[in-house]
Design a protein around this motif. Structure first.
Motif, PDB file in Angstrom:
ATOM      1  N   ALA A   1       4.372   3.589  -1.285  1.00 14.16           N
ATOM      2  CA  ALA A   1       5.486   3.789  -2.199  1.00 14.16           C
ATOM      3  C   ALA A   1       6.806   3.439  -1.509  1.00 14.16           C
ATOM      4  O   ALA A   1       6.903   3.466  -0.269  1.00 14.16           O
TER       5      ALA A   1
ATOM      6  N   MET B   1       0.492   9.778   4.591  1.00 14.69           N
ATOM      7  CA  MET B   1      -0.789  10.411   4.270  1.00 14.69           C
ATOM      8  C   MET B   1      -0.703  11.936   4.404  1.00 14.69           C
ATOM      9  O   MET B   1      -1.366  12.676   3.670  1.00 14.69           O
TER      10      MET B   1
ATOM     11  N   THR C   1       2.405   4.923   7.676  1.00 17.34           N
ATOM     12  CA  THR C   1       1.326   5.197   6.725  1.00 17.34           C
ATOM     13  C   THR C   1       0.655   6.526   7.035  1.00 17.34           C
ATOM     14  O   THR C   1       0.346   7.314   6.128  1.00 17.34           O
TER      15      THR C   1
ATOM     16  N   MET D   1       2.980  12.919   1.773  1.00 13.18           N
ATOM     17  CA  MET D   1       2.946  12.543   0.357  1.00 13.18           C
ATOM     18  C   MET D   1       1.756  11.623   0.110  1.00 13.18           C
ATOM     19  O   MET D   1       1.912  10.432  -0.106  1.00 13.18           O
ATOM     20  N   PRO D   2       0.536  12.166   0.166  1.00 16.04           N
ATOM     21  CA  PRO D   2      -0.653  11.313   0.085  1.00 16.04           C
ATOM     22  C   PRO D   2      -0.729  10.471  -1.185  1.00 16.04           C
ATOM     23  O   PRO D   2      -1.328   9.387  -1.179  1.00 16.04           O
ATOM     24  N   GLU D   3      -0.097  10.938  -2.254  1.00  9.95           N
ATOM     25  CA  GLU D   3      -0.106  10.155  -3.488  1.00  9.95           C
ATOM     26  C   GLU D   3       0.735   8.882  -3.368  1.00  9.95           C
ATOM     27  O   GLU D   3       0.692   8.001  -4.239  1.00  9.95           O
ATOM     28  N   GLY D   4       1.500   8.755  -2.281  1.00 10.18           N
ATOM     29  CA  GLY D   4       2.289   7.556  -2.041  1.00 10.18           C
ATOM     30  C   GLY D   4       1.516   6.437  -1.354  1.00 10.18           C
ATOM     31  O   GLY D   4       2.082   5.382  -1.080  1.00 10.18           O
TER      32      GLY D   4
ATOM     33  N   ARG E   1      -1.651   3.747  -1.474  1.00 17.95           N
ATOM     34  CA  ARG E   1      -2.633   3.063  -2.313  1.00 17.95           C
ATOM     35  C   ARG E   1      -3.789   2.641  -1.401  1.00 17.95           C
ATOM     36  O   ARG E   1      -3.776   1.569  -0.791  1.00 17.95           O
TER      37      ARG E   1
ATOM     38  N   HIS F   1       0.786  -1.233   0.000  1.00 15.99           N
ATOM     39  CA  HIS F   1       0.000   0.000   0.000  1.00 15.99           C
ATOM     40  C   HIS F   1       0.820   1.285   0.000  1.00 15.99           C
ATOM     41  O   HIS F   1       0.246   2.372  -0.108  1.00 15.99           O
TER      42      HIS F   1
END
Length: 261
Positions: A47, A183, A179, A186-189, A191, A45
């Motif tokens: 990066a 969030m 995690t 780097m929220p785009e990291g 899934r 989940h």
């Protein structure tokens, strides 16, 4: 647009300052913070850059708090790869051997010393680096004749993360804590659709191995998911609280004159 003198005075990132500005920062007795991390698997989940993002985020927030307190500081770019052999079996991991890792860190610290800086903090954000960074920091201090401290950010905060987290007391791996911080930073990291799979054992030690005994094992043999802990309880709000707590405590620690005396 040219940076104004006022902006230069409050800028904390080495790479955003000119050579002349860094010379002035060194003359002012500024502390250099060097974030140290790893590029490695972080479960289904997250990066692979989690440790880079978190170590840099903590370092920069520490620096901003020190600047606000009138203490000069500069943060280098992160040493982005470290000792991660125990994650290699999952793929997506870059690792160095100790000799290369030591040489990279020593090169950065040596450069800071040659630029006139007298105090350096190696701020580590990867568990596999912890012992090595402490050893390298001591060697740098002896070899370069400057004050060098080293520590892993979640070790430096003691038990202060525990009240923020629901399912663990500190940072584990790809867990509720990491995690949550990703969030925030780097929220785009993250899934989100894979969060349901993001859990595993809460320790890397088999029964009978004491916490003070170190023996690295492949995470593939410890946790099928690549996660240690439980990321399902993560939230951006927890991430913000963790980052604020860490930076507040570490800034206070680094601001102590007794540490550098």
């Amino acid at each position: 647009m040219q940076e104004t003198p006022m902006a230069a005075a409050t800028e904390i990132e080495w790479m955003k300052l000119t050579a002349a500005e860094l010379n002035a920062r060194a003359e002012s007795g500024a502390l250099v913070i060097i974030p140290v991390a790893s590029l490695e698997q972080h479960g289904p989940h997250l990066a692979t850059g989690v440790d880079i993002v978190c170590a840099t985020g903590v370092a920069q927030r520490v620096a901003h708090k020190l600047v606000a307190a009138g203490r000069p500081v500069v943060v280098t770019p992160c040493v982005w790869t470290g000792l991660a052999e125990h994650h290699v079996a999952f793929g997506g991991t870059v690792t160095l051997d100790f000799a290369a890792f030591s040489a990279v860190i020593k090169g950065v610290v040596r450069s800071a010393a040659r630029a006139g800086f007298k105090r350096v903090m190696l701020l580590n954000g990867h568990g596999g680096n912890a012992e090595a960074v402490a050893v390298i920091g001591g060697e740098c201090q002896n070899e370069f004749g400057i004050a060098v401290a080293a520590g892993t950010y979640w070790h430096l905060v003691g038990d202060a993360f525990a009240p923020i987290l629901d399912r663990q007391s500190t940072v584990l791996h790809a867990c509720e804590a990491e995690t949550s911080m990703v969030m925030t930073l780097m929220p785009e990291g993250v899934r989100a659709e894979r969060l349901a799979e993001a859990h595993g054992p809460h320790s890397t030690r088999p029964e009978g191995q004491p916490p003070t005994m170190i023996r690295r094992r492949s995470f593939k043999d410890i946790t099928p998911s690549g996660v240690v802990g439980d990321a399902r309880a993560a939230s951006a709000a927890k991430g913000e609280a963790l980052l604020d707590t860490a930076s507040t405590i570490i800034a206070e620690e680094l601001g102590s004159a007794r540490l550098w005396g």
